[in-house]
Design an enzyme around this catalytic site. Structure first.
Site, mmCIF file in Angstrom:
data_model
loop_
_atom_site.group_PDB
_atom_site.id
_atom_site.type_symbol
_atom_site.label_atom_id
_atom_site.label_comp_id
_atom_site.label_asym_id
_atom_site.label_seq_id
_atom_site.Cartn_x
_atom_site.Cartn_y
_atom_site.Cartn_z
ATOM 1 C CG PHE A 276 5.355 4.333 -4.068
ATOM 2 C CD1 PHE A 276 5.042 4.767 -2.781
ATOM 3 C CD2 PHE A 276 6.688 4.427 -4.499
ATOM 4 C CE1 PHE A 276 6.031 5.286 -1.944
ATOM 5 C CE2 PHE A 276 7.668 4.926 -3.667
ATOM 6 C CZ PHE A 276 7.344 5.372 -2.403
ATOM 7 C CB ALA B 12 0.689 5.191 -16.260
ATOM 8 C CD GLU C 98 3.695 -3.505 -15.937
ATOM 9 O OE1 GLU C 98 4.307 -4.097 -15.031
ATOM 10 O OE2 GLU C 98 2.451 -3.567 -16.063
ATOM 11 C CB THR D 34 2.803 0.048 -19.974
ATOM 12 O OG1 THR D 34 1.672 -0.812 -19.952
ATOM 13 C CG2 THR D 34 2.579 1.178 -18.981
ATOM 14 C CB THR E 215 13.771 6.139 -13.513
ATOM 15 O OG1 THR E 215 14.685 5.500 -12.624
ATOM 16 C CG2 THR E 215 13.858 5.452 -14.866
ATOM 17 C CG ASP E 216 18.251 6.964 -10.454
ATOM 18 O OD1 ASP E 216 17.477 6.025 -10.732
ATOM 19 O OD2 ASP E 216 18.839 7.046 -9.355
ATOM 20 C CD GLU E 217 16.417 1.429 -12.124
ATOM 21 O OE1 GLU E 217 16.409 0.567 -13.019
ATOM 22 O OE2 GLU E 217 16.021 1.215 -10.971
ATOM 23 C CE1 TYR F 84 10.677 1.271 -14.786
ATOM 24 C CE2 TYR F 84 12.917 1.408 -13.930
ATOM 25 C CZ TYR F 84 11.639 1.926 -14.042
ATOM 26 O OH TYR F 84 11.327 3.121 -13.426
ATOM 27 C CB SER G 60 10.734 0.252 -21.469
ATOM 28 O OG SER G 60 10.597 0.301 -20.057
ATOM 29 C CE LYS G 61 10.096 5.551 -16.492
ATOM 30 N NZ LYS G 61 8.683 6.013 -16.277
ATOM 31 C CG ASN H 81 10.544 8.185 -5.111
ATOM 32 O OD1 ASN H 81 9.555 8.893 -5.195
ATOM 33 N ND2 ASN H 81 11.654 8.493 -5.746
ATOM 34 N N GLY I 57 22.203 -8.626 -14.406
ATOM 35 C CA GLY I 57 22.523 -7.276 -14.893
ATOM 36 C C GLY I 57 22.348 -6.204 -13.828
ATOM 37 C CG HIS I 58 21.995 -5.858 -8.931
ATOM 38 N ND1 HIS I 58 22.035 -6.497 -7.712
ATOM 39 C CD2 HIS I 58 21.347 -4.691 -8.710
ATOM 40 C CE1 HIS I 58 21.448 -5.753 -6.802
ATOM 41 N NE2 HIS I 58 21.032 -4.651 -7.391
HETATM 42 P P1 NAD Z 1 3.950 1.728 -9.280
HETATM 43 O O1 NAD Z 1 4.296 0.448 -9.939
HETATM 44 O O2 NAD Z 1 3.755 1.765 -7.808
HETATM 45 O O3 NAD Z 1 2.609 2.319 -9.926
HETATM 46 C C1 NAD Z 1 2.383 2.307 -11.306
HETATM 47 C C2 NAD Z 1 0.910 2.669 -11.530
HETATM 48 O O4 NAD Z 1 0.687 2.755 -12.939
HETATM 49 C C3 NAD Z 1 -0.078 1.638 -10.980
HETATM 50 O O5 NAD Z 1 -1.124 2.279 -10.293
HETATM 51 C C4 NAD Z 1 -0.608 0.934 -12.229
HETATM 52 O O6 NAD Z 1 -1.936 0.457 -12.087
HETATM 53 C C5 NAD Z 1 -0.509 2.052 -13.257
HETATM 54 N N1 NAD Z 1 -0.377 1.564 -14.633
HETATM 55 C C6 NAD Z 1 0.483 0.605 -15.080
HETATM 56 N N2 NAD Z 1 0.287 0.390 -16.395
HETATM 57 C C7 NAD Z 1 -0.707 1.245 -16.785
HETATM 58 C C8 NAD Z 1 -1.330 1.519 -18.022
HETATM 59 N N3 NAD Z 1 -1.001 0.862 -19.140
HETATM 60 N N4 NAD Z 1 -2.279 2.471 -18.051
HETATM 61 C C9 NAD Z 1 -2.645 3.140 -16.940
HETATM 62 N N5 NAD Z 1 -2.107 2.902 -15.737
HETATM 63 C C10 NAD Z 1 -1.138 1.972 -15.660
HETATM 64 O O7 NAD Z 1 5.073 2.746 -9.738
HETATM 65 P P2 NAD Z 1 5.783 3.926 -8.920
HETATM 66 O O8 NAD Z 1 6.879 3.368 -8.116
HETATM 67 O O9 NAD Z 1 4.731 4.759 -8.290
HETATM 68 O O10 NAD Z 1 6.456 4.726 -10.143
HETATM 69 C C11 NAD Z 1 5.718 5.717 -10.838
HETATM 70 C C12 NAD Z 1 6.605 6.313 -11.911
HETATM 71 O O11 NAD Z 1 7.773 6.863 -11.329
HETATM 72 C C13 NAD Z 1 7.086 5.303 -12.950
HETATM 73 O O12 NAD Z 1 7.043 5.928 -14.214
HETATM 74 C C14 NAD Z 1 8.528 5.006 -12.549
HETATM 75 O O13 NAD Z 1 9.298 4.679 -13.672
HETATM 76 C C15 NAD Z 1 8.935 6.344 -11.953
HETATM 77 N N6 NAD Z 1 9.982 6.314 -10.913
HETATM 78 C C16 NAD Z 1 9.840 5.475 -9.831
HETATM 79 C C17 NAD Z 1 10.805 5.520 -8.819
HETATM 80 C C18 NAD Z 1 10.698 4.634 -7.602
HETATM 81 O O14 NAD Z 1 11.621 4.589 -6.797
HETATM 82 N N7 NAD Z 1 9.590 3.932 -7.376
HETATM 83 C C19 NAD Z 1 11.896 6.389 -8.925
HETATM 84 C C20 NAD Z 1 12.007 7.199 -10.053
HETATM 85 C C21 NAD Z 1 11.031 7.167 -11.035
HETATM 86 O O1 DAU Z 2 16.319 4.389 -9.220
HETATM 87 C C1 DAU Z 2 14.956 4.556 -9.470
HETATM 88 C C2 DAU Z 2 14.301 3.212 -9.609
HETATM 89 O O2 DAU Z 2 14.234 2.658 -8.284
HETATM 90 C C3 DAU Z 2 12.917 3.277 -10.228
HETATM 91 O O3 DAU Z 2 13.038 3.716 -11.554
HETATM 92 C C4 DAU Z 2 12.242 1.900 -10.195
HETATM 93 O O4 DAU Z 2 10.899 2.011 -10.665
HETATM 94 C C5 DAU Z 2 12.215 1.414 -8.761
HETATM 95 O O5 DAU Z 2 11.648 0.127 -8.705
HETATM 96 C C6 DAU Z 2 13.626 1.395 -8.183
HETATM 97 O O6 DAU Z 2 14.439 0.398 -8.842
HETATM 98 P P1 DAU Z 2 15.482 -0.535 -8.036
HETATM 99 O O7 DAU Z 2 15.730 -1.733 -8.824
HETATM 100 O O8 DAU Z 2 16.649 0.261 -7.578
HETATM 101 O O9 DAU Z 2 14.555 -0.839 -6.726
HETATM 102 P P2 DAU Z 2 14.300 -2.191 -5.901
HETATM 103 O O10 DAU Z 2 13.533 -1.791 -4.685
HETATM 104 O O11 DAU Z 2 13.742 -3.262 -6.757
HETATM 105 O O12 DAU Z 2 15.754 -2.628 -5.478
HETATM 106 C C7 DAU Z 2 16.591 -1.744 -4.729
HETATM 107 C C8 DAU Z 2 17.910 -2.449 -4.522
HETATM 108 O O13 DAU Z 2 17.713 -3.568 -3.636
HETATM 109 C C9 DAU Z 2 18.513 -3.051 -5.778
HETATM 110 O O14 DAU Z 2 19.931 -2.933 -5.730
HETATM 111 C C10 DAU Z 2 18.113 -4.516 -5.723
HETATM 112 C C11 DAU Z 2 18.082 -4.804 -4.237
HETATM 113 N N1 DAU Z 2 17.104 -5.819 -3.797
HETATM 114 C C12 DAU Z 2 15.811 -5.673 -4.195
HETATM 115 C C13 DAU Z 2 14.852 -6.598 -3.825
HETATM 116 C C14 DAU Z 2 13.418 -6.455 -4.291
HETATM 117 C C15 DAU Z 2 17.487 -6.861 -2.969
HETATM 118 O O15 DAU Z 2 18.660 -6.970 -2.571
HETATM 119 N N2 DAU Z 2 16.537 -7.766 -2.589
HETATM 120 C C16 DAU Z 2 15.236 -7.698 -3.002
HETATM 121 O O16 DAU Z 2 14.424 -8.575 -2.641
#
Ligand code: NAD
Ligand code: DAU
Length: 338
Positions: free
Chosen positions: A11, A82, A84, A100, A125-127, A150, A153-154, A180, A275-276
């Protein structure tokens, strides 16, 4: 400027690649992505023939396969996306979060150091800060207190990145961003899951009381911030990135309901996530003061655009939610919420 972007078929990484190729004329990108369930080559369709871009289907845990990409010493920077990334999957057993997110980061750090890559940007991440009560904000000095496998590990990866700076004076920077949203987000996450379920006439599983709070930021504002940190951030520093946009999950769902014209009965209360974390909220004064970054996309406008993108890109998400994909996912990971 030659950059190794890891996770560039996901993403946020794919947004980074599309943005950089559109915006930075002299950029060259090597996208290191092993194409897990979350990666999708369609996320960079239209860019794959660009001579400034190439994809290497390599895992960040595979030292020997990665080494040739670094060995000619022409790489100017690594941006490590990259990972999980899905909290719910980290609660199940079997997914490679530690391999990973922790080991992969350490391998990249070591290669970047060995071949003198001038800058290593680690996307965190802020998590990692854990959960807030009703008040307060996470700043860069908030102690790490991760709660899910998750986020643990971050946090471990962040520690390795900081250790590389302190031990070897390696040039590293870390970004810690809030939640995001935007186009190309995999439909296991809250917003794309609800939007695509809504378009398919499926219910919205709202965890617990629906009052957990997240600070939402449009993905394009995130990648702009990452670029600023990459090019202007100070070595060894951490930069928080947030949207000043706290919303409860119920409020997000209500807004989506209005945009999609759905009744409130679409929301179904389900068992809470284990653990939400209750609330995340970011203090992003540092990046604003030091680098002049601010979010540009207003929440309601960004959310409407995002819904519209999922409405007009049904092939993209229907391929993901198709039976064969669900089977693959269930075979690999044992469960599927799509
Ligand atoms: P995503 O799950 O959409 O994408 C992860 C990508 O990494 C995928 O394309 C996957 O194929 C690749 N990948 C996974 N394991 C791999 C490996 N071992 N080697 C090479 N490629 C691998 O994730 P995202 O939501 O785009 O998040 C990207 C980064 O941003 C992550 O590090 C996440 O912790 C961080 N982040 C995400 C958010 C969010 O809201 N999504 C917010 C803050 C930080
Ligand atoms: O804060 C940054 C993080 O945001 C990133 O580090 C993570 O990679 C990203 O996945 C995201 O984590 P969250 O756990 O906050 O995102 P998620 O979209 O899974 O869930 C957002 C909120 O919605 C959370 O409080 C759980 C809730 N939720 C989620 C799902 C999937 C629901 O209520 N129902 C659902 O089906």
């Amino acid at each position: 400027m030659k950059i190794i972007v890891t996770g560039g078929l996901g993403f946020i990484g794919s947004q980074m690649i599309r943005w950089a190729l559109d915006t930075v004329p002299d950029v060259q990108i090597i996208n290191v992505d092993s194409l897990t369930y979350a990666g999708n080559p369609a996320n960079v369709a239209g860019y794959s023939e660009d001579p400034r871009y190439r994809w290497e289907a390599v895992s960040i845990t595979d030292h020997d396969a990665l080494e040739p990409l670094f060995a000619d010493r022409s790489v100017d920077a690594v941006i490590n996306f990259a990972a999980e990334s899905h909290v719910d999957r980290s609660i199940m057993s079997g997914a490679p979060f530690v391999t990973t997110n922790v080991l992969g980061t350490q391998i990249l750090l070591e290669l970047a150091r060995k071949y003198h890559v001038p800058r290593f940007l680690h996307v965190s991440t802020d998590e990692v800060y854990g959960s807030l009560g009703a008040t307060g904000l996470f700043s860069e000095t908030t102690p790490l207190n991760p709660n899910s496998p998750y986020s643990a590990s971050k946090a471990a990866a962040d520690m390795l990145v900081l250790a590389a700076f302190r031990t070897h004076q390696q040039d590293v920077v870390i970004t810690r961003c809030s939640n995001n949203y935007g186009p190309y987000q995999f439909p296991e996450k809250l917003i794309p899951l609800f939007v695509t379920n809504g378009l398919e006439g499926q219910p919205w599983p709202l965890y617990g009381d629906g009052l957990n709070v997240r600070d939402w930021l449009h993905v394009s504002d995130h990648v702009r911030a990452i670029w600023m940190v990459l090019t202007e951030g100070h070595r060894g520093e951490i930069y928080n990135i947030g949207g000043h946009n706290e919303q409860s999950n119920r409020a997000v769902a209500e807004e989506l309901q209005r945009i999609l014209g759905l009744p409130s009965s679409v929301m179904v209360a389900v068992k809470d996530r284990l653990g939400h974390d209750r609330r995340y909220a970011i203090d992003s004064q540092k990046i604003t003061k030091e680098l002049g970054w601010e979010p540009l996309i207003p929440w309601q406008e960004g959310l409407r655009q995002t819904v519209s993108w999922y409405q007009t890109h049904q092939n993209w998400w229907k391929a993901i939610k198709s039976g064969s994909y669900r089977d693959y996912y269930a075979h690999q990971y044992g469960a599927c919420n799509l």
